[in-house]
Scaffold this motif. Structure first.
Motif, PDB file in Angstrom:
ATOM      1  N   UNK A 128       0.838  -1.203   0.000  1.00  0.00           N
ATOM      2  CA  UNK A 128       0.000   0.000   0.000  1.00  0.00           C
ATOM      3  C   UNK A 128       0.872   1.252   0.000  1.00  0.00           C
ATOM      4  N   UNK A 129       1.917   1.268   0.830  1.00  0.00           N
ATOM      5  CA  UNK A 129       2.804   2.429   0.898  1.00  0.00           C
ATOM      6  C   UNK A 129       3.560   2.624  -0.411  1.00  0.00           C
ATOM      7  N   UNK A 142       1.085   5.643 -16.922  1.00  0.00           N
ATOM      8  CA  UNK A 142       0.154   5.160 -17.946  1.00  0.00           C
ATOM      9  C   UNK A 142      -0.175   3.686 -17.811  1.00  0.00           C
ATOM     10  N   UNK A 143       0.618   2.931 -17.058  1.00  0.00           N
ATOM     11  CA  UNK A 143       0.461   1.477 -17.080  1.00  0.00           C
ATOM     12  C   UNK A 143       0.401   0.855 -15.681  1.00  0.00           C
ATOM     13  N   UNK A 144      -0.550   1.254 -14.847  1.00  0.00           N
ATOM     14  CA  UNK A 144      -0.725   0.506 -13.589  1.00  0.00           C
ATOM     15  C   UNK A 144      -1.254  -0.892 -13.883  1.00  0.00           C
ATOM     16  N   UNK A 145      -1.090  -1.766 -12.933  1.00  0.00           N
ATOM     17  CA  UNK A 145      -1.601  -3.125 -13.065  1.00  0.00           C
ATOM     18  C   UNK A 145      -3.125  -3.123 -13.086  1.00  0.00           C
ATOM     19  N   UNK A 146      -3.703  -2.273 -12.235  1.00  0.00           N
ATOM     20  CA  UNK A 146      -5.157  -2.146 -12.147  1.00  0.00           C
ATOM     21  C   UNK A 146      -5.475  -0.876 -11.382  1.00  0.00           C
ATOM     22  N   UNK A 147      -6.739  -0.527 -11.318  1.00  0.00           N
ATOM     23  CA  UNK A 147      -7.216   0.548 -10.452  1.00  0.00           C
ATOM     24  C   UNK A 147      -8.277  -0.069  -9.551  1.00  0.00           C
ATOM     25  N   UNK A 148      -8.125   0.074  -8.243  1.00  0.00           N
ATOM     26  CA  UNK A 148      -9.084  -0.533  -7.331  1.00  0.00           C
ATOM     27  C   UNK A 148      -9.186   0.279  -6.049  1.00  0.00           C
ATOM     28  N   UNK A 149     -10.206  -0.006  -5.285  1.00  0.00           N
ATOM     29  CA  UNK A 149     -10.398   0.674  -4.007  1.00  0.00           C
ATOM     30  C   UNK A 149      -9.417   0.109  -2.994  1.00  0.00           C
ATOM     31  N   UNK A 150      -8.604   0.997  -2.445  1.00  0.00           N
ATOM     32  CA  UNK A 150      -7.580   0.611  -1.489  1.00  0.00           C
ATOM     33  C   UNK A 150      -7.837   1.319  -0.161  1.00  0.00           C
ATOM     34  N   UNK A 174     -11.399   4.831   2.429  1.00  0.00           N
ATOM     35  CA  UNK A 174     -10.769   4.168   1.291  1.00  0.00           C
ATOM     36  C   UNK A 174     -11.065   4.943   0.015  1.00  0.00           C
ATOM     37  N   UNK A 175     -10.222   4.727  -1.000  1.00  0.00           N
ATOM     38  CA  UNK A 175     -10.411   5.441  -2.260  1.00  0.00           C
ATOM     39  C   UNK A 175      -9.852   4.614  -3.397  1.00  0.00           C
ATOM     40  N   UNK A 176     -10.346   4.884  -4.608  1.00  0.00           N
ATOM     41  CA  UNK A 176      -9.812   4.215  -5.783  1.00  0.00           C
ATOM     42  C   UNK A 176      -8.450   4.802  -6.130  1.00  0.00           C
ATOM     43  N   UNK A 177      -7.511   3.936  -6.461  1.00  0.00           N
ATOM     44  CA  UNK A 177      -6.177   4.395  -6.827  1.00  0.00           C
ATOM     45  C   UNK A 177      -5.495   3.375  -7.721  1.00  0.00           C
ATOM     46  N   UNK A 178      -4.533   3.820  -8.531  1.00  0.00           N
ATOM     47  CA  UNK A 178      -3.790   2.873  -9.364  1.00  0.00           C
ATOM     48  C   UNK A 178      -2.917   1.969  -8.506  1.00  0.00           C
ATOM     49  N   UNK A 179      -2.761   0.746  -8.967  1.00  0.00           N
ATOM     50  CA  UNK A 179      -1.966  -0.252  -8.236  1.00  0.00           C
ATOM     51  C   UNK A 179      -0.904  -0.807  -9.179  1.00  0.00           C
TER      52      UNK A 179
END
Length: 284
Positions: A41-42, A105-113, A122-127
């Protein structure tokens, strides 16, 4: 030394080493997550933070101020020489150092973290990096591999701020010596790699499941439990720009402070990563 600003012409280099050994499955003190969860997460937060700070305005392109790499060690039981790998997932899987615009431009996914701050929502963010735990702790092998990337980068960017390598770990090294050299030898080799602005910086962040006092940027190893004194000896002196950053953030940084954070919690981990990656910049 350590005064060169980052720009398109002279970008910086940040490498994060991420311990993925078996003990990263343990619960992080004062949280409902594992050490692996909190570390991932960090790391995702600091990568997003770097992308945002390299953007002049909302929806503007990310400027190529940094080349960034995240390498994990201990995630899989691999044969010697294969225990370290890129921690990036998705389109960047297997990549080493990646320019910041490409990273954005290329995160693995975007999800609520969950928020890094336990009091926030919590909020949606690139992972870019998932939480993983695996086997042993081949830290020497990790530093040896990263040293190769750092050497090539410094040779290609002789006028840049020196590379910054941040090691996030929860345990003792399990592969020293490696190829005839100790952990101290490998760190010395890596930190001898220089640009015209100074040697490579090596910082350490120690995570623990135990509830104990946080120690951030100590100037003396006395009072540090193991592996604190060993990590202190390996850590670079904190350069003046980062001392200034830390003091602005409220840390009482004394002369001789090292780039070491010991027994830190989630929010402090992010602050330390921010201080360690915040170098002078000029928007050109």
């Amino acid at each position: 030394m350590y005064r060169q600003s980052v720009s398109r012409a002279d970008p910086g280099c940040v490498v994060i080493l991420l311990d993925r050994s078996d003990s990263m499955k343990l619960s992080w003190a004062r949280t409902n997550s594992t050490l692996a969860d909190g570390a991932a997460l960090a790391v995702n937060n600091i990568l997003l933070d770097m992308c945002i700070k390299a953007t002049a305005e909302v929806n503007a392109p990310v400027r190529p101020y940094f080349d960034v790499g995240v390498f994990s060690y201990g995630a899989r039981l691999l044969t010697p020489g294969e225990g370290v790998e890129s921690a990036f997932g998705g389109p960047l899987a297997g990549r080493g150092l990646v320019p910041l615009p490409e990273l954005a431009e290329h995160p693995m996914t975007v999800r609520t973290e969950p928020s890094i701050d336990l009091m926030a929502v919590s909020a949606k963010m690139p992972v870019w990096v998932d939480p993983v735990h695996g086997y042993r702790t081949p830290m020497c092998e990790a530093i040896a591999l990263v040293g190769g990337h750092v050497f090539d980068w410094a040779a290609a960017h002789p006028n840049s701020f020196p590379p910054i390598v941040i090691n996030i770990t929860d345990g003792m090294v399990t592969d020293s010596p490696h190829e005839g050299a100790t952990l101290q030898d490998w760190v010395k080799r890596m930190t001898s790699i220089e640009t015209n602005d100074g040697p490579t910086l090596f910082f350490n962040v120690f995570l623990s499941p135990a509830e104990s006092a946080e120690i951030v940027f100590p100037a003396d190893p006395s009072g540090l439990p193991q592996p604190g004194p060993d990590l202190f000896a390996l850590s670079s002196d904190l350069p003046q720009p980062m001392i200034d950053n830390a003091r602005v953030d409220g840390y009482d940084v004394r002369p001789g402070a090292r780039g070491l954070a010991f027994n830190v919690g989630r929010s402090t981990l992010l602050k330390v990563l921010q201080i360690g990656t915040r170098v002078p910049d000029r928007p050109v």
